[in-house]
Design an enzyme around this catalytic site. Structure first.
Site, PDB file in Angstrom:
ATOM      1  N   LYS A 132       2.037   4.687  -0.978  1.00 30.44           N
ATOM      2  CA  LYS A 132       1.393   5.890  -1.516  1.00 30.44           C
ATOM      3  C   LYS A 132       1.914   7.061  -0.690  1.00 30.44           C
ATOM      4  O   LYS A 132       2.444   6.853   0.418  1.00 30.44           O
ATOM      5  CB  LYS A 132      -0.124   5.769  -1.428  1.00 30.44           C
ATOM      6  CG  LYS A 132      -0.662   5.459  -0.045  1.00 30.44           C
ATOM      7  CD  LYS A 132      -2.177   5.353  -0.041  1.00 30.44           C
ATOM      8  CE  LYS A 132      -2.683   4.911   1.332  1.00 30.44           C
ATOM      9  NZ  LYS A 132      -4.144   4.846   1.415  1.00 30.44           N
ATOM     10  N   ASP A 151       3.060   2.292   7.936  1.00 35.27           N
ATOM     11  CA  ASP A 151       1.808   1.561   7.694  1.00 35.27           C
ATOM     12  C   ASP A 151       2.013   0.223   6.976  1.00 35.27           C
ATOM     13  O   ASP A 151       1.739   0.088   5.789  1.00 35.27           O
ATOM     14  CB  ASP A 151       0.811   2.439   6.914  1.00 35.27           C
ATOM     15  CG  ASP A 151      -0.581   1.816   6.940  1.00 35.27           C
ATOM     16  OD1 ASP A 151      -0.752   0.776   7.610  1.00 35.27           O
ATOM     17  OD2 ASP A 151      -1.481   2.361   6.290  1.00 35.27           O
ATOM     18  N   ASP A 196       0.845  -1.201   0.000  1.00 38.96           N
ATOM     19  CA  ASP A 196       0.000   0.000   0.000  1.00 38.96           C
ATOM     20  C   ASP A 196       0.876   1.245   0.000  1.00 38.96           C
ATOM     21  O   ASP A 196       0.635   2.197   0.743  1.00 38.96           O
ATOM     22  CB  ASP A 196      -0.956  -0.012   1.199  1.00 38.96           C
ATOM     23  CG  ASP A 196      -2.102   0.994   1.043  1.00 38.96           C
ATOM     24  OD1 ASP A 196      -2.347   1.457  -0.097  1.00 38.96           O
ATOM     25  OD2 ASP A 196      -2.749   1.326   2.052  1.00 38.96           O
ATOM     26  N   THR A 248      -4.705   0.770  -2.535  1.00 37.45           N
ATOM     27  CA  THR A 248      -5.486   1.963  -2.829  1.00 37.45           C
ATOM     28  C   THR A 248      -5.567   2.057  -4.353  1.00 37.45           C
ATOM     29  O   THR A 248      -4.528   1.982  -5.023  1.00 37.45           O
ATOM     30  CB  THR A 248      -4.762   3.192  -2.236  1.00 37.45           C
ATOM     31  OG1 THR A 248      -4.536   2.934  -0.844  1.00 37.45           O
ATOM     32  CG2 THR A 248      -5.563   4.472  -2.415  1.00 37.45           C
ATOM     33  N   ASN A 262       1.557   7.253   3.060  1.00 40.64           N
ATOM     34  CA  ASN A 262       2.317   6.335   3.913  1.00 40.64           C
ATOM     35  C   ASN A 262       3.821   6.593   3.866  1.00 40.64           C
ATOM     36  O   ASN A 262       4.604   5.850   4.438  1.00 40.64           O
ATOM     37  CB  ASN A 262       2.018   4.882   3.524  1.00 40.64           C
ATOM     38  CG  ASN A 262       0.608   4.485   3.906  1.00 40.64           C
ATOM     39  OD1 ASN A 262       0.047   5.054   4.843  1.00 40.64           O
ATOM     40  ND2 ASN A 262       0.022   3.546   3.187  1.00 40.64           N
TER      41      ASN A 262
HETATM   42  P1  ATP Z   1      -4.849   3.618   6.778  1.00 42.57           P
HETATM   43  O1  ATP Z   1      -6.292   3.963   6.912  1.00 42.57           O
HETATM   44  O2  ATP Z   1      -4.074   4.510   5.822  1.00 42.57           O
HETATM   45  O3  ATP Z   1      -4.592   2.174   6.520  1.00 42.57           O
HETATM   46  P2  ATP Z   1      -3.692   3.059   9.334  1.00 42.57           P
HETATM   47  O4  ATP Z   1      -4.754   2.793  10.327  1.00 42.57           O
HETATM   48  O5  ATP Z   1      -3.016   1.868   8.822  1.00 42.57           O
HETATM   49  O6  ATP Z   1      -4.207   3.976   8.187  1.00 42.57           O
HETATM   50  P3  ATP Z   1      -1.238   4.562   9.527  1.00 42.57           P
HETATM   51  O7  ATP Z   1      -1.251   4.826   8.049  1.00 42.57           O
HETATM   52  O8  ATP Z   1      -0.153   3.726  10.071  1.00 42.57           O
HETATM   53  O9  ATP Z   1      -2.645   4.003  10.023  1.00 42.57           O
HETATM   54  O10 ATP Z   1      -1.270   5.946  10.280  1.00 42.57           O
HETATM   55  C1  ATP Z   1      -2.268   6.898  10.016  1.00 42.57           C
HETATM   56  C2  ATP Z   1      -1.631   8.272   9.921  1.00 42.57           C
HETATM   57  O11 ATP Z   1      -1.031   8.615  11.183  1.00 42.57           O
HETATM   58  C3  ATP Z   1      -0.492   8.380   8.920  1.00 42.57           C
HETATM   59  O12 ATP Z   1      -0.937   8.580   7.614  1.00 42.57           O
HETATM   60  C4  ATP Z   1       0.273   9.578   9.486  1.00 42.57           C
HETATM   61  O13 ATP Z   1      -0.353  10.777   9.142  1.00 42.57           O
HETATM   62  C5  ATP Z   1       0.145   9.358  10.981  1.00 42.57           C
HETATM   63  N1  ATP Z   1       1.313   8.592  11.460  1.00 42.57           N
HETATM   64  C6  ATP Z   1       1.461   7.247  11.445  1.00 42.57           C
HETATM   65  N2  ATP Z   1       2.655   6.875  11.916  1.00 42.57           N
HETATM   66  C7  ATP Z   1       3.300   8.007  12.254  1.00 42.57           C
HETATM   67  C8  ATP Z   1       4.607   8.299  12.778  1.00 42.57           C
HETATM   68  N3  ATP Z   1       5.472   7.331  13.050  1.00 42.57           N
HETATM   69  N4  ATP Z   1       4.944   9.594  12.972  1.00 42.57           N
HETATM   70  C9  ATP Z   1       4.071  10.585  12.665  1.00 42.57           C
HETATM   71  N5  ATP Z   1       2.833  10.380  12.161  1.00 42.57           N
HETATM   72  C10 ATP Z   1       2.441   9.115  11.955  1.00 42.57           C
END
Ligand code: ATP
Length: 313
Positions: free
Chosen positions: A160, A176, A158, A196, A163
């Protein structure tokens, strides 16, 4: 539940608590060891919060995944996948480091390296597109991280700009891994529909199959987007987007950097094994061939993670 998930505490390779006593009898961190701040991001089944360690004042991103939501959506496996992938990938500068994992009655928690400057997507939206120099720099960091990830038999699936996070020094941190695939026993392909629409590769749509090469397809879409500010493949619906992807139907806007164009054309190739970077080591399209592409001529690979990032423009 956690046993069912195969969810174990990782080895305490890096102690958050710096030798100080944790609030749990086992010495493992718990919620009480952090002071929570603002929300950094929200996913479908998780919230990512800024957290400060009470022991040493260091800041982290804590991904909180709610058990009820995950269970209801049958997504419990994404927790163990992300945990396993991050454990396997700990140690590369282009991938967020995992410090700890723990759980309580309600949630799983991943304590992750903070990427303080947010998402690449926000940067592209703010600037409209990136300069050639910035695209060379960020694309090179993604290539380097992908090569490492694939050498550890992890497919992201995924990739993009949402991420691709940026740390304090504006260097890439890939995040992610919830939809990633940790390949076991020499397996080289995965068969779950993930990702996506705009970045999905033809083999996923046609054969419901992803390999390491699918990450190089997504990478091609990302390079196109950095340079042009637009999706390579997009339409009014996901269905129509998929029709374009299957036909590899996209166009370069006027003024698109010629070397970037050649790079993208060698990544957005329908036949997955032929994509640049996707070949096994020693073949004409292996990761080294990708790194040697003319678009990367200004990149000094040995100091890629220590040279300062070019000004964002
Ligand atoms: P998705 O719906 O995209 O699958 P997800 O639940 O898997 O989301 P992540 O993509 O891991 O979650 O995190 C969501 C968001 O949180 C990221 O797009 C980013 O904006 C923020 N985020 C995640 N990890 C970090 C980090 N290590 N430092 C800063 N911000 C972060």
């Amino acid at each position: 539940l956690s046993r069912e998930l195969g969810y174990e505490e990782p080895a305490p390779s890096t102690s958050l608590l710096n030798g100080k006593r944790s609030s749990t009898p086992s010495g493992k961190p718990s919620l009480r060891d952090f002071q929570f701040g603002k929300t950094l991001g929200e996913g479908a089944y998780s919230t990512v919060k800024l957290a400060t360690s009470r022991a040493d004042g260091k800041q982290y991103a804590v991904k909180i995944m709610f058990k009820v939501h995950l269970d209801r959506a049958r997504k419990l496996k994404t927790v163990s996948t992300e945990h396993k992938a991050l454990q396997r990938l700990n140690g590369h500068p282009g991938i967020v480091a995992l410090y700890h994992a723990f759980q309580d009655e309600f949630s799983f928690y991943l304590v992750i390296e903070l990427a303080a400057k947010g998402e690449m997507q926000s940067v592209i939206s703010r600037l409209g597109s990136l300069s050639t120099r910035c695209t060379q720099y960020y694309a090179a960091q993604i290539v380097d991280a992908l090569e490492y990830m694939h050498s550890k038999d992890v497919i992201h699936r995924d990739l993009k700009p949402e991420n691709l996070l940026l740390d304090d020094a504006f260097r890439i941190k890939i995040a992610d891994f919830g939809t990633g695939k940790v390949l076991e026993n020499g397996d080289q392909r995965a068969t779950t529909f993930v990702g996506t629409a705009q970045y999905q590769a033809p083999e996923l749509l046609e054969l419901n199959e992803t390999t390491k090469s699918s990450d190089y397809w997504a990478f091609g879409c990302i390079v196109y987007q950095m340079i042009s500010g637009r999706f390579a493949f997009n339409s009014l619906s996901d269905y129509l987007t998929w029709q374009k992807i299957k036909k590899v139907e996209y166009e370069f806007p006027n003024g698109f950097d010629e070397q970037a164009k050649d790079l993208v054309q060698n990544l957005l190739v329908h036949d997955a094994p032929k994509r640049l970077g996707a070949g096994p080591p020693g073949t004409p399209n292996d990761p080294n061939a990708l790194k040697s592409h003319a678009f990367f001529t200004p990149i000094v690979w040995t100091s890629l993670w220590t040279d300062p990032a070019p000004p964002l423009e």
